[in-house]
Design a protein around this motif. Sequence first.
Motif, PDB file in Angstrom:
ATOM      1  N   MET A 180     -35.464 -82.155 -20.998  1.00  0.00           N
ATOM      2  CA  MET A 180     -35.462 -81.953 -19.545  1.00  0.00           C
ATOM      3  C   MET A 180     -36.826 -81.424 -19.119  1.00  0.00           C
ATOM      4  SD  MET A 180     -32.927 -79.522 -17.282  1.00  0.00           S
ATOM      5  CE  MET A 180     -31.447 -80.352 -17.822  1.00  0.00           C
ATOM      6  N   SER A 181     -37.508 -82.099 -18.232  1.00  0.00           N
ATOM      7  CA  SER A 181     -38.834 -81.666 -17.804  1.00  0.00           C
ATOM      8  C   SER A 181     -38.726 -80.514 -16.828  1.00  0.00           C
ATOM      9  CB  SER A 181     -39.581 -82.832 -17.147  1.00  0.00           C
ATOM     10  OG  SER A 181     -38.890 -83.256 -15.979  1.00  0.00           O
ATOM     11  N   ASP A 182     -39.843 -79.800 -16.647  1.00  0.00           N
ATOM     12  CA  ASP A 182     -39.830 -78.605 -15.811  1.00  0.00           C
ATOM     13  C   ASP A 182     -39.541 -78.920 -14.348  1.00  0.00           C
ATOM     14  OD1 ASP A 182     -40.300 -77.005 -17.922  1.00  0.00           O
ATOM     15  OD2 ASP A 182     -42.463 -76.784 -17.579  1.00  0.00           O
ATOM     16  N   ASP A 183     -39.840 -80.164 -13.904  1.00  0.00           N
ATOM     17  CA  ASP A 183     -39.651 -80.473 -12.493  1.00  0.00           C
ATOM     18  C   ASP A 183     -38.239 -80.963 -12.174  1.00  0.00           C
ATOM     19  OD1 ASP A 183     -39.878 -82.814 -13.845  1.00  0.00           O
ATOM     20  OD2 ASP A 183     -41.266 -83.787 -12.442  1.00  0.00           O
ATOM     21  N   VAL A 184     -37.371 -81.043 -13.190  1.00  0.00           N
ATOM     22  CA  VAL A 184     -35.985 -81.442 -12.973  1.00  0.00           C
ATOM     23  C   VAL A 184     -35.170 -80.209 -12.575  1.00  0.00           C
ATOM     24  CG1 VAL A 184     -33.903 -82.364 -14.062  1.00  0.00           C
ATOM     25  CG2 VAL A 184     -36.135 -83.372 -14.568  1.00  0.00           C
ATOM     26  N   LYS A 185     -34.277 -80.411 -11.626  1.00  0.00           N
ATOM     27  CA  LYS A 185     -33.444 -79.306 -11.152  1.00  0.00           C
ATOM     28  C   LYS A 185     -32.568 -78.772 -12.281  1.00  0.00           C
ATOM     29  CE  LYS A 185     -30.019 -80.279  -8.364  1.00  0.00           C
ATOM     30  NZ  LYS A 185     -29.292 -80.707  -7.150  1.00  0.00           N
ATOM     31  N   ARG A 186     -32.582 -77.454 -12.493  1.00  0.00           N
ATOM     32  CA  ARG A 186     -31.777 -76.822 -13.543  1.00  0.00           C
ATOM     33  C   ARG A 186     -30.837 -75.802 -12.892  1.00  0.00           C
ATOM     34  NH1 ARG A 186     -34.652 -76.632 -18.867  1.00  0.00           N
ATOM     35  NH2 ARG A 186     -36.543 -77.865 -18.709  1.00  0.00           N
ATOM     36  N   PRO A 187     -29.647 -76.212 -12.488  1.00  0.00           N
ATOM     37  CA  PRO A 187     -28.732 -75.265 -11.847  1.00  0.00           C
ATOM     38  C   PRO A 187     -28.289 -74.169 -12.808  1.00  0.00           C
ATOM     39  CG  PRO A 187     -28.063 -77.544 -11.455  1.00  0.00           C
ATOM     40  CD  PRO A 187     -29.104 -77.571 -12.530  1.00  0.00           C
ATOM     41  N   ILE A 188     -27.951 -73.020 -12.244  1.00  0.00           N
ATOM     42  CA  ILE A 188     -27.380 -71.963 -13.067  1.00  0.00           C
ATOM     43  C   ILE A 188     -26.113 -72.472 -13.731  1.00  0.00           C
ATOM     44  CG2 ILE A 188     -28.384 -70.095 -11.715  1.00  0.00           C
ATOM     45  CD1 ILE A 188     -25.735 -69.729 -10.323  1.00  0.00           C
ATOM     46  N   LEU A 189     -25.722 -71.826 -14.808  1.00  0.00           N
ATOM     47  CA  LEU A 189     -24.592 -72.302 -15.604  1.00  0.00           C
ATOM     48  C   LEU A 189     -23.307 -71.585 -15.208  1.00  0.00           C
ATOM     49  CD1 LEU A 189     -26.316 -72.450 -19.116  1.00  0.00           C
ATOM     50  CD2 LEU A 189     -26.192 -74.224 -17.340  1.00  0.00           C
ATOM     51  N   GLY A 190     -22.249 -72.355 -15.078  1.00  0.00           N
ATOM     52  CA  GLY A 190     -20.948 -71.806 -14.733  1.00  0.00           C
ATOM     53  C   GLY A 190     -19.974 -71.870 -15.896  1.00  0.00           C
ATOM     54  N   ARG A 191     -18.726 -71.483 -15.621  1.00  0.00           N
ATOM     55  CA  ARG A 191     -17.637 -71.476 -16.600  1.00  0.00           C
ATOM     56  C   ARG A 191     -17.862 -70.455 -17.718  1.00  0.00           C
ATOM     57  NH1 ARG A 191     -16.331 -78.004 -17.192  1.00  0.00           N
ATOM     58  NH2 ARG A 191     -16.454 -78.454 -14.957  1.00  0.00           N
ATOM     59  N   ARG A 200     -21.123 -75.648 -25.419  1.00  0.00           N
ATOM     60  CA  ARG A 200     -20.732 -76.796 -24.613  1.00  0.00           C
ATOM     61  C   ARG A 200     -19.636 -76.468 -23.595  1.00  0.00           C
ATOM     62  NH1 ARG A 200     -23.105 -81.341 -26.504  1.00  0.00           N
ATOM     63  NH2 ARG A 200     -24.024 -81.230 -28.595  1.00  0.00           N
ATOM     64  N   VAL A 201     -19.037 -75.297 -23.698  1.00  0.00           N
ATOM     65  CA  VAL A 201     -18.037 -74.910 -22.689  1.00  0.00           C
ATOM     66  C   VAL A 201     -18.702 -74.525 -21.375  1.00  0.00           C
ATOM     67  CG1 VAL A 201     -16.325 -74.158 -24.367  1.00  0.00           C
ATOM     68  CG2 VAL A 201     -18.002 -72.516 -23.513  1.00  0.00           C
ATOM     69  N   LEU A 202     -20.017 -74.284 -21.407  1.00  0.00           N
ATOM     70  CA  LEU A 202     -20.762 -73.993 -20.186  1.00  0.00           C
ATOM     71  C   LEU A 202     -21.217 -75.294 -19.544  1.00  0.00           C
ATOM     72  CD1 LEU A 202     -23.012 -71.037 -21.430  1.00  0.00           C
ATOM     73  CD2 LEU A 202     -20.824 -70.885 -20.228  1.00  0.00           C
ATOM     74  N   GLN A 203     -21.269 -75.298 -18.222  1.00  0.00           N
ATOM     75  CA  GLN A 203     -21.732 -76.474 -17.493  1.00  0.00           C
ATOM     76  C   GLN A 203     -22.591 -76.028 -16.310  1.00  0.00           C
ATOM     77  OE1 GLN A 203     -21.212 -79.810 -18.083  1.00  0.00           O
ATOM     78  NE2 GLN A 203     -20.247 -79.228 -20.023  1.00  0.00           N
ATOM     79  N   PRO A 204     -23.663 -76.785 -15.998  1.00  0.00           N
ATOM     80  CA  PRO A 204     -24.411 -76.483 -14.778  1.00  0.00           C
ATOM     81  C   PRO A 204     -23.475 -76.578 -13.572  1.00  0.00           C
ATOM     82  CG  PRO A 204     -25.604 -78.062 -16.150  1.00  0.00           C
ATOM     83  CD  PRO A 204     -24.227 -77.937 -16.736  1.00  0.00           C
ATOM     84  N   ASP A 211     -32.258 -70.832  -2.891  1.00  0.00           N
ATOM     85  CA  ASP A 211     -32.395 -71.893  -3.898  1.00  0.00           C
ATOM     86  C   ASP A 211     -32.931 -71.331  -5.211  1.00  0.00           C
ATOM     87  OD1 ASP A 211     -31.446 -73.664  -2.058  1.00  0.00           O
ATOM     88  OD2 ASP A 211     -33.360 -74.655  -1.660  1.00  0.00           O
ATOM     89  N   ASP A 212     -33.740 -70.264  -5.114  1.00  0.00           N
ATOM     90  CA  ASP A 212     -34.264 -69.636  -6.329  1.00  0.00           C
ATOM     91  C   ASP A 212     -33.167 -68.914  -7.112  1.00  0.00           C
ATOM     92  OD1 ASP A 212     -36.794 -70.537  -5.708  1.00  0.00           O
ATOM     93  OD2 ASP A 212     -37.361 -68.711  -4.642  1.00  0.00           O
ATOM     94  N   ILE A 213     -32.091 -68.524  -6.437  1.00  0.00           N
ATOM     95  CA  ILE A 213     -30.940 -67.927  -7.126  1.00  0.00           C
ATOM     96  C   ILE A 213     -30.167 -68.999  -7.882  1.00  0.00           C
ATOM     97  CG2 ILE A 213     -28.714 -66.760  -6.788  1.00  0.00           C
ATOM     98  CD1 ILE A 213     -29.873 -65.364  -4.375  1.00  0.00           C
ATOM     99  N   LEU A 214     -30.068 -70.169  -7.285  1.00  0.00           N
ATOM    100  CA  LEU A 214     -29.208 -71.222  -7.813  1.00  0.00           C
ATOM    101  C   LEU A 214     -29.839 -72.010  -8.952  1.00  0.00           C
ATOM    102  CD1 LEU A 214     -27.882 -72.518  -4.385  1.00  0.00           C
ATOM    103  CD2 LEU A 214     -26.569 -71.270  -6.107  1.00  0.00           C
ATOM    104  N   LEU A 215     -31.150 -71.861  -9.141  1.00  0.00           N
ATOM    105  CA  LEU A 215     -31.852 -72.653 -10.138  1.00  0.00           C
ATOM    106  C   LEU A 215     -32.419 -71.772 -11.249  1.00  0.00           C
ATOM    107  CD1 LEU A 215     -33.790 -75.199  -7.886  1.00  0.00           C
ATOM    108  CD2 LEU A 215     -31.550 -75.457  -8.970  1.00  0.00           C
ATOM    109  N   CYS A 216     -32.444 -72.315 -12.456  1.00  0.00           N
ATOM    110  CA  CYS A 216     -33.030 -71.648 -13.616  1.00  0.00           C
ATOM    111  C   CYS A 216     -34.378 -72.296 -13.942  1.00  0.00           C
ATOM    112  CB  CYS A 216     -32.122 -71.791 -14.843  1.00  0.00           C
ATOM    113  SG  CYS A 216     -30.445 -71.160 -14.629  1.00  0.00           S
ATOM    114  N   THR A 217     -35.203 -71.582 -14.679  1.00  0.00           N
ATOM    115  CA  THR A 217     -36.348 -72.196 -15.339  1.00  0.00           C
ATOM    116  C   THR A 217     -35.938 -72.476 -16.778  1.00  0.00           C
ATOM    117  OG1 THR A 217     -37.275 -70.073 -16.034  1.00  0.00           O
ATOM    118  CG2 THR A 217     -37.948 -70.910 -13.868  1.00  0.00           C
TER     119      THR A 217
END
Length: 746
Positions: A1-12, A726-730, A537-543
């Motif tokens: 996954m490249s740095d410019d791709v959206k990385r949502p925080i992980l749920g579950r 794998r039980v975690l999902q964006p 949006d900075d809360i919702l996304l990870c680096t």
Amino acid sequence: MSDDVKRPILGRGENLVEPIRKKSSGGEKSFPRTYEEAQKLVKDELVKVKSNIDSIPLEKKMDDVVIAIRLNEKFLAKSYTPNVFFNTLNFRNVGSRKWYDEQGNESKLNFVKIRSDEIETGLDLLDSVKSKGFTDDIRKIEKINLLTGDEIALGFEEEWEQGRVELVLHPYEEEGIVLEKLFELLNISQEERKNIKYKVYENGPIFVSINLSKSDIDLVKDFNPLRTVHPLEFELNSAFGDLTINKVQPPLNSLAPIKKVGVIDGGVNLNNPFFQEFSTQNYEVSSLSSESFVTHGTSVASLVLYGDLSNFGDGTNVPNPIIGVESIRVFPTSDPSDIDLYESIDLIEEAVPRLNDIDIFNVSVGPTGSILDDDISRFTTALDKLAYDHQKLFVVAVGNSGTKRAPYNRIESPSDMVNGIGVGAYQIDASGNYSRAPYSSIGFGREGCKVKPDFCEHGGSSQRPIRVLGVEEYAMQNVQGTSFAAPIVARKAAELMMKSGEIGTLTARSLLTHATSNEMEEINNETGYGICIENVDDILLCTKNKVTIIYNNEMSVKNYAKLKIPLPKECDAKKIKLSWTVVVDTPPNPLFAEGYTSTSIEDVLHPHEEKFNFNKGKRTLKRNMVTQTKEIQELLTDGWVPSTIPASVTPQKFSTESERRDDLKWDTVFKRSKTFNLNSLKNPFLTFHALERDTDKNRIRYSVAVTIEALNYSGDLYNEILSEYRVLQPISVRLEQEIRTSLQID
């Protein structure tokens, strides 16, 4: 996954939670005196208090009289309440609050109801009952007496002569008789009584809003059913600049906002085209609107819809709001010269449960005057109860008393609520440094929410005011005040929920707090947990190397749970920073001022699953169960006892003085962080202990945000976590530009 791709925080993250068995720690408390000494003290105190009760005039007491049982400073916790003593002597516990002994040590007192003739029976029982529970309870007691007038009349400045006050009466099933006695004592006519507002909550005190003079206060403060009386005054003290010509244009489109914020304030001019298509007002007090209140309410609504307009150029069309406003006009009340907040609270309690589609409510109005540790206002109680019962989030301005002398600069009700966010205001100096705006009221909060304000948002300053729309479409105005910091936070909370359906009110609260700027080693009374993040949006996304996971769950009271922190085995960063923020909601208990939060969660971090503590007497050693087996066998042979779960590491927490007791143990929000060398971590986890006191609720709802940051790491922590856990999902996220684009297409 490249740095410019959206990385949502992980749920579950709740999939990483499992029950755990853990022994509670704690030992016997030492008592301040022997049983014989304590027995004599309690006998003498009961004889004195009976004489004091007999001297109370009949018009100032009920058949059941309330007295104060004051405990020694060592016995603050709920578990030390002398219930065996109370039950044996037929004392009915009807609440508690703090008190300070002659040396200034904090302890608590319990209010108990008794009949005067029961004291004689109690004196006989002191000689005949010898059970351990009874004798231990007697040894906890310091004094038994009546409250003094100074303990009842609270928050009055010397120059106060007359005004609206709030009386808080002890709970009585015969509330009509208690109120009748009170009104007769104050010589209030039957006609005048029709205009007096009062409210009784189930299993709670009786709240009364009434106009009194200083002489009335002197007359009523030894009325035995009275618990406290404090001023209940109201004023709009935000700063407004002169009106200027409006240089922005309404939105080009009139697309319906996706989500709304409830604005509890003075109303909005719905004929203004900036508000007309994006605001509704279905609940209003019966009195006519007023210019000053509509101005205030419109300014607040402007910030929810459009944010600060300071940076918009002349002739710019403001963007179509994606967050709308549901205005609940609660001001002015029947007599504009004497604002009765009980009318406003009545409407709030009617409207909020019916607004099923509104999750976030902004409150930028309330009574003036600092909160009082020994007293909970009806406004605070009402909002906390609504938040808990209906899973709503109230965002409340902390007040603008910051320039007053202490203690009159402390936060104002209802920002002391435990199930909401109290918002202060910050300013920015010429060098770009953030600090509390001078007008912003300071903490700390009460037991259950000591960190107040929760955090700060830009509220405007003379150098950098906030610009809002005026009541009429041709006008704009510069404003300052915490009243205008709060709606910006309310808007951000609504945006979080709008941008992801996996974020509820508790999660929005935990994420906003988690993303604030302060990493606290002691309670910050100025800015709380710090400065609110600018862009949600900075809360919702990870680096790639800073990953946030959210856990939403509930657990049974008194139980323990294990929350695994998903640190992947592939990560070989030299240092790892772990941060976590926990938010719970709780049923409020206004009878117990020092025990207002009925439930909470106690957290402990266990960084390495193989390292255990070994104890012998007061000595403790830490050993690795896998790599130090020979040493461990020697310790076991020598009588050392291993802990049942891996050793814990406590991040720097708060001071331990009594007003911050038990390290915020009963608070509904706490935020921690600690940095580790990688070799200090192996399958780290948190343990939670669900706490309860004086409640019939058996489940606790919670939301946790955990951030794992790999420092100076060339790998990809985000992908490594997803690969191993794998039980975690964006979570599903739509960023603002996506939402606006979809609105245009629709």
